[in-house]
Design an enzyme around this catalytic site. Structure first.
Site, PDB file in Angstrom:
ATOM      1  N   THR A 173      55.016  43.240  28.550  1.00  0.00           N
ATOM      2  CA  THR A 173      55.461  43.951  27.355  1.00  0.00           C
ATOM      3  C   THR A 173      54.393  43.788  26.294  1.00  0.00           C
ATOM      4  O   THR A 173      53.630  42.812  26.301  1.00  0.00           O
ATOM      5  CB  THR A 173      56.763  43.370  26.792  1.00  0.00           C
ATOM      6  OG1 THR A 173      56.484  42.095  26.202  1.00  0.00           O
ATOM      7  CG2 THR A 173      57.829  43.251  27.842  1.00  0.00           C
ATOM      8  N   ASP A 174      54.334  44.718  25.363  1.00  0.00           N
ATOM      9  CA  ASP A 174      53.509  44.492  24.190  1.00  0.00           C
ATOM     10  C   ASP A 174      54.191  43.391  23.376  1.00  0.00           C
ATOM     11  O   ASP A 174      55.368  43.069  23.605  1.00  0.00           O
ATOM     12  CB  ASP A 174      53.384  45.777  23.374  1.00  0.00           C
ATOM     13  CG  ASP A 174      52.109  45.803  22.548  1.00  0.00           C
ATOM     14  OD1 ASP A 174      51.764  46.889  22.070  1.00  0.00           O
ATOM     15  OD2 ASP A 174      51.487  44.743  22.398  1.00  0.00           O
ATOM     16  N   CYS A 175      53.450  42.841  22.415  1.00  0.00           N
ATOM     17  CA  CYS A 175      53.935  41.634  21.756  1.00  0.00           C
ATOM     18  C   CYS A 175      55.323  41.789  21.145  1.00  0.00           C
ATOM     19  O   CYS A 175      56.098  40.861  21.120  1.00  0.00           O
ATOM     20  CB  CYS A 175      52.949  41.198  20.685  1.00  0.00           C
ATOM     21  SG  CYS A 175      51.469  40.461  21.361  1.00  0.00           S
TER      22      CYS A 175
END
Length: 603
Positions: free
Chosen positions: A248-250
């Site tokens: 996932t992105d942050c």
């Protein structure tokens, strides 16, 4: 592999400088005012929102040029204040709105809490742990080096946004891995200068890049991608056969709770991501193997030092198993900063354990070695019962799954050794304090690294096997390269062994090498094309050195053209006895695998 940072970092500009030693690259990410706060907020100078008086300072005026802002700041500082900035724990200057700052943070293979500038907490309990650098370098994949840097940068900025980290990181370590006993060799990209430079520049380029995205997280058919099991498990892992990592992105989970309102609670957002197929834990080799087949585990040693091997229990298990996987090697109790090895043997009784278990095994034996440096495992290399040897470095948080994928043939390995594996006899006669690279026949000193060492090896720089064979054929290469010389040059009238590298004669002096590379196997896979050159024997030149490398990915029986551009003065030059760079005249030899091509460099 996923970071647990919860907030996207803002768009930040970056610059880097080298410290006095070339061991570390220093990353500095300068903040802007557009940031997300969580449990606590970052501290920064020129914070006019909390201290209006700083807006009158020239160094806080972003419309001014950097040199003018720096000059304004320097003239405002007292001598004592300047001195206070010369340590990693820099003091504050409250009258100028400058807070204290800790410069020392580390991000060798992921954001680390080793340095005092970074702290993990219940907000960010950890960051992505990538493989140790020596293993990443074995991929010879410059785009991968940069991609890792980008992830580290994003996670570092996210941690800064919640007040848990600074914006300066002492990475990477680009020392040349000269001695196999060195405890910190694991931190480096290996023994080759070109590979080290490519790793360093690519990793830093990744660190300096900003994410540049916004909060418009992707949805497919109304479902956020990070919460869609049909996409993650069905399409990506199922149809596309991905057996790797999904990240996932942050702040993806935060976004589809807070912004997209896809879930009612943060806990539900995390749960949906996990159920959709996003991992969030380390995997050990045992877990990786057990996920695919029934596995019997026996501890062969109480710890890595292996003072007493539990040989009998291990032999009994091997005698009844269809196949035996032996995981041996080192850890940070054996090799690390301030802890060098004294020999190249496997620690303690590990050699005894491997030998006895191999004798007793019913089926094939796969030897998995975890380490930063090489070992003299000639005994295993020559043991017919040991059918496979897999060096995995220190493979990071998903290492167990990766090891299992290779063992079970789900992934076609394409790594190549970034350092020489020497026999024990090498270190018996080479003092660790003698850092000379070139051999010395007068005292029997054999030299260091593949570029100069001519003795026997256990494995050589660039060695590595996969499940496919790759053929190389030369498509384009010169037979003669001529260097233009001005009239009256001494080499027109007398014999010269080399020419000085000067800009006038080197400009636009290059040629192309084209290679046809074919995957002759039945399995798709990556292949590292290593282009070496052997120069004429002048100025104690290396026996060969790496000119370039390219990573290609080919389906079974597919062929691709790989191109190299060789800069004559940069790639074919050597350093003479007093440190001047020269282009050697005479016959040079290019090597790619077993393929060789000779050409002459003349005037």
């Amino acid at each position: 592999m996923a970071s647990s940072a919860q907030n996207r970092a803002p768009k930040l500009s970056v610059f880097s400088v080298f410290l006095c030693s070339f061991m570390f690259q220093h990353l500095f990410l300068s903040p802007n005012a557009n940031r997300v706060f969580a449990q606590s907020s970052p501290v920064f100078a020129c914070d006019a929102a909390s201290n209006a008086s700083v807006s009158s300072f020239g160094f806080c005026d972003t419309s001014l040029a950097i040199d003018l802002r720096v000059a304004d700041l320097v003239k405002r500082l007292t001598l004592q204040e300047k001195i206070g900035f010369l340590v990693n724990s820099a003091g504050s200057v409250s009258r100028l709105g400058i807070p204290k700052y800790e410069w020392w943070s580390e991000a060798l293979h992921g954001v680390s809490n080793v340095g005092p500038g970074t702290k993990f907490s219940n907000v960010v309990p950890g960051a992505t742990s990538f493989p140790q650098v020596i293993l990443t370098a074995a991929s010879f994949n410059a785009s991968l080096f940069e991609a890792i840097g980008r992830v580290v940068s994003t996670e570092a900025r996210a941690m800064y946004n919640v007040g848990l980290a600074g914006l300066t990181y002492w990475s990477p370590n680009i020392n040349i891995f000269r001695d196999p006993r060195w405890g910190r060799g694991q931190e480096t990209p290996g023994e080759d200068p070109l590979l080290s430079s490519k790793y360093g520049s690519s990793y830093v380029r990744g660190l300096q890049q900003t994410d540049g995205g916004d909060k418009n997280k992707l949805k497919v058919n109304g479902i956020p991608t990070c919460a869609d099991p049909d996409l993650l498990a069905g399409v990506i892992r199922g149809e596309w056969k991905l057996n790797g990592y999904i990240v996932t992105d942050c702040d993806s989970l935060d976004v589809y709770y807070n912004t997209q309102h896809y879930t009612k609670t943060p806990e539900e957002a995390a749960a949906k991501a996990l159920l959709a197929g996003i991992p969030c834990k380390y995997t050990t080799p045992l877990q990786g193997l057990s996920a695919s087949v029934a596995t019997t585990y026996v501890a062969g040693c109480a710890n890595v030092a292996c003072g007493t091997a539990q040989v009998d229990d291990a032999k009994k298990a091997a005698a009844s198993a269809d196949a035996t996987v032996l995981v041996v090697g080192a850890d940070q109790s054996i090799e690390r900063e301030s802890l060098d090895r004294i020999d190249l043997h496997l620690p303690g009784q590990q050699t005894l354990l491997v030998t006895e278990v191999a004798k007793a095994s019913k089926g094939p034996v796969i030897l998995v070695i975890m380490s930063g440096g090489g070992f003299d495992i000639s005994f295993a290399k020559n043991d017919s019962k040991i059918t496979s040897i897999l060096w995995v470095g220190y493979p990071g948080e998903a290492g167990g799954a990766a090891i299992a994928d290779v063992i079970f043939g789900l992934y076609n390995p394409s790594g190549r050794l970034p350092m020489t594996w020497y026999p024990q006899s090498y270190v018996d006669k080479v003092p660790m304090t003698n850092m000379n690279m070139r051999p010395d026949a007068s005292n029997g000193y054999p030299g260091r690294t593949y570029r100069f060492y001519t003795g026997e090896t256990v494995y050589s720089f660039g060695d590595g096997l996969g499940y496919s064979a790759f053929n190389h054929k030369l498509v384009r290469a010169p037979k003669l390269v001529s260097i233009p010389l001005e009239e009256g040059h001494v080499c027109h009238s007398s014999s010269c062994k080399s020419l000085d590298v000067v800009q006038e004669r080197c400009e636009n002096l290059a040629f192309d090498i084209h290679l046809g590379v074919k995957n002759t196997g039945s399995m798709s896979g990556g292949h590292t094309v290593l282009l070496f050159s052997s120069p004429p024997s002048v100025h104690n030149s290396p026996q060969k050195h790496l000119l370039g490398f390219e990573k290609v990915f080919l389906s079974a029986q597919r062929e691709e053209l790989v191109k190299f551009k060789v800069d004559v003065c940069k790639h074919l030059s050597v350093v003479d006895e007093v440190g001047n760079r020269k282009v050697a005249l005479g016959q040079h030899v290019l090597h790619v695998g077993s393929l060789k091509h000779s050409f002459s460099v003349g005037i």
